[in-house]
Write an enzyme that holds these catalytic residues in place. Structure first.
Site, mmCIF file in Angstrom:
data_model
loop_
_atom_site.group_PDB
_atom_site.id
_atom_site.type_symbol
_atom_site.label_atom_id
_atom_site.label_comp_id
_atom_site.label_asym_id
_atom_site.label_seq_id
_atom_site.Cartn_x
_atom_site.Cartn_y
_atom_site.Cartn_z
ATOM 1 N N ASN A 108 0.851 -1.224 0.046
ATOM 2 C CA ASN A 108 -0.103 -0.013 0.161
ATOM 3 C C ASN A 108 0.760 1.243 0.057
ATOM 4 O O ASN A 108 1.839 1.183 0.529
ATOM 5 C CB ASN A 108 -1.134 -0.091 1.315
ATOM 6 N N VAL A 109 0.494 2.333 -0.710
ATOM 7 C CA VAL A 109 1.086 3.336 -0.971
ATOM 8 C C VAL A 109 0.266 4.649 0.005
ATOM 9 O O VAL A 109 0.779 5.873 -0.046
ATOM 10 C CB VAL A 109 1.192 3.850 -2.152
ATOM 11 N N HIS A 125 6.032 -0.625 -2.793
ATOM 12 C CA HIS A 125 5.451 0.052 -3.772
ATOM 13 C C HIS A 125 5.725 1.571 -3.863
ATOM 14 O O HIS A 125 4.930 2.174 -4.530
ATOM 15 C CB HIS A 125 4.017 -0.260 -4.030
ATOM 16 N N THR A 194 -4.486 -9.066 0.509
ATOM 17 C CA THR A 194 -3.953 -8.786 -0.943
ATOM 18 C C THR A 194 -4.277 -10.011 -1.615
ATOM 19 O O THR A 194 -4.390 -11.339 -1.374
ATOM 20 C CB THR A 194 -2.379 -8.748 -0.876
HETATM 21 P P1 OAD Z 1 -5.862 -5.768 -4.690
HETATM 22 O O1 OAD Z 1 -7.207 -4.917 -5.036
HETATM 23 O O2 OAD Z 1 -5.522 -6.821 -5.939
HETATM 24 O O3 OAD Z 1 -6.547 -7.136 -3.602
HETATM 25 C C1 OAD Z 1 -7.219 -6.409 -2.553
HETATM 26 C C2 OAD Z 1 -7.537 -7.918 -1.711
HETATM 27 O O4 OAD Z 1 -8.090 -7.361 -0.717
HETATM 28 C C3 OAD Z 1 -8.497 -9.028 -2.449
HETATM 29 O O5 OAD Z 1 -7.825 -10.240 -2.206
HETATM 30 C C4 OAD Z 1 -9.867 -8.702 -1.487
HETATM 31 O O6 OAD Z 1 -10.408 -9.870 -1.552
HETATM 32 C C5 OAD Z 1 -9.023 -8.041 -0.418
HETATM 33 N N1 OAD Z 1 -10.213 -7.450 0.614
HETATM 34 C C6 OAD Z 1 -10.891 -6.570 0.357
HETATM 35 N N2 OAD Z 1 -11.676 -5.842 1.036
HETATM 36 C C7 OAD Z 1 -10.939 -6.515 2.426
HETATM 37 C C8 OAD Z 1 -11.229 -6.452 3.880
HETATM 38 N N3 OAD Z 1 -12.143 -5.458 4.261
HETATM 39 N N4 OAD Z 1 -10.625 -7.359 4.427
HETATM 40 C C9 OAD Z 1 -9.813 -8.269 4.016
HETATM 41 N N5 OAD Z 1 -9.204 -8.463 2.677
HETATM 42 C C10 OAD Z 1 -10.224 -7.190 1.871
HETATM 43 O O7 OAD Z 1 -5.088 -5.220 -3.941
HETATM 44 P P2 OAD Z 1 -3.287 -5.887 -3.841
HETATM 45 O O8 OAD Z 1 -3.260 -7.110 -3.628
HETATM 46 O O9 OAD Z 1 -2.818 -4.744 -2.701
HETATM 47 O O10 OAD Z 1 0.375 -1.894 -7.354
HETATM 48 O O11 OAD Z 1 -2.631 -5.284 -5.175
HETATM 49 C C11 OAD Z 1 -1.326 -5.356 -5.529
HETATM 50 C C12 OAD Z 1 -0.825 -4.297 -6.399
HETATM 51 O O12 OAD Z 1 -1.748 -4.323 -7.496
HETATM 52 C C13 OAD Z 1 -1.138 -2.960 -5.636
HETATM 53 O O13 OAD Z 1 0.100 -2.612 -4.882
HETATM 54 C C14 OAD Z 1 -1.147 -1.963 -6.946
HETATM 55 C C15 OAD Z 1 -1.922 -2.787 -7.996
HETATM 56 O O14 OAD Z 1 -1.669 -2.639 -9.311
HETATM 57 C C16 OAD Z 1 0.709 -0.725 -7.670
HETATM 58 O O15 OAD Z 1 0.149 0.236 -7.839
HETATM 59 C C17 OAD Z 1 2.283 -0.834 -8.137
#
Ligand code: OAD
Length: 246
Positions: A108-109, A125, A194
């Site tokens: 997270n940023v 990131h 994630t």
């Molecule tokens: P994603 O948006 O890909 O995934 C979010 C995850 O959080 C999913 O698996 C959801 O099921 C889960 N989720 C949502 N709400 C939740 C809650 N209240 N409690 C628990 N889990 C929950 O986000 P990231 O995995 O962080 O990169 O994405 C990785 C990277 O992709 C980011 O850092 C960004 C993006 O492109 C850059 O910008 C470089």
């Protein structure tokens, strides 16, 4: 083992462990109101990463990219850490007091882990509240909302960019070194919110597991990590994290 027994067992392991590494993604901040990237309301449903989050996009149209980041800075500025961020900051203090070791690796940023009081944080990131000069590389904090466009460097007057790792860019060598050291030396890796599909974070669970860590996943849904980890619990981060760490 029933869900309750398995929760109790995981709670005990976390209470006893002295070396804990945590990996977080957008799901940990979702309960604070920060949009995730994927899923029904995810940012990548409404915006194209190729237009906004690549070095090529910035070279083509820095004004457009900065406008998008200004919009996101506005959203994030009005959010606060939630119970999950706070519980992780408490875990770090508890391990400090017991002579243990803690490292929080976040994709997270938004800076919410730091606002909650976490200290040993690696923001792999980048951070939306930092800017970097495209010419001299100077990194500076900037919390203006909105930031006046186009921003220029205080040292050399060249164009500033967000201090974010975009698609197609590599992570900072120092961050990678700290991250792998923490993955390879922890008793427990806790993975929270994630989707587990963006590299290199997508490979972190197997790295920790093959080094002997017990790996726990907390997420609203199942993910590619779910089959690899030792325990997976489905629910909201703001409920699960404080309950497991209280
Ligand atoms: P994603 O948006 O890909 O995934 C979010 C995850 O959080 C999913 O698996 C959801 O099921 C889960 N989720 C949502 N709400 C939740 C809650 N209240 N409690 C628990 N889990 C929950 O986000 P990231 O995995 O962080 O990169 O994405 C990785 C990277 O992709 C980011 O850092 C960004 C993006 O492109 C850059 O910008 C470089």
């Amino acid at each position: 083992m029933s869900i309750d027994q398995s929760f109790e067992d995981t709670y005990r392991r976390l209470a006893d462990a002295l070396t804990v590494t945590v990996l977080t993604g957008a799901g940990v901040s979702a309960d604070s109101g920060v949009p995730t990237f994927r899923g029904p309301d995810g940012l990548w449903n409404n915006f194209r990463a190729e237009d906004l989050a690549t070095p090529e996009a910035f070279a083509r149209d820095p004004q457009l990219v900065w406008e998008w980041y200004n919009w996101r800075r506005g959203l994030i500025a009005s959010t606060r850490p939630n119970a999950a961020h706070q519980a992780l900051a408490r875990l770090e203090r508890r391990l400090d007091q017991r002579g243990g070791r803690f490292r929080l690796i976040t994709q997270n940023v938004d800076g919410l882990h730091l606002s909650a009081g976490s200290r040993r944080v690696t923001e792999i990131h980048g951070n939306i509240w930092k800017v970097r000069c495209t010419a001299c590389g100077l990194v500076a904090e900037n919390r203006d909302v909105p930031l006046r466009l186009l921003p220029t460097c205080s040292r050399c007057r060249e164009l500033l960019r967000p201090h974010i790792v975009w698609f197609g860019e590599t992570l900072a060598a120092e961050d990678l070194r700290d991250t792998y050291a923490a993955l390879e030396s922890c008793e427990i890796l806790l993975i929270i919110g994630t989707s587990g599909i963006v590299y290199p974070a997508a490979s972190f669970a197997p790295v920790a597991k093959s080094a002997g860590a017990y790996v726990i996943e907390l997420n609203l849904e199942t993910t590619p990590y779910t089959g690899v980890v030792d325990r997976s619990f489905q629910g909201r981060a703001k409920d699960l994290v404080p309950a497991l760490l209280k």
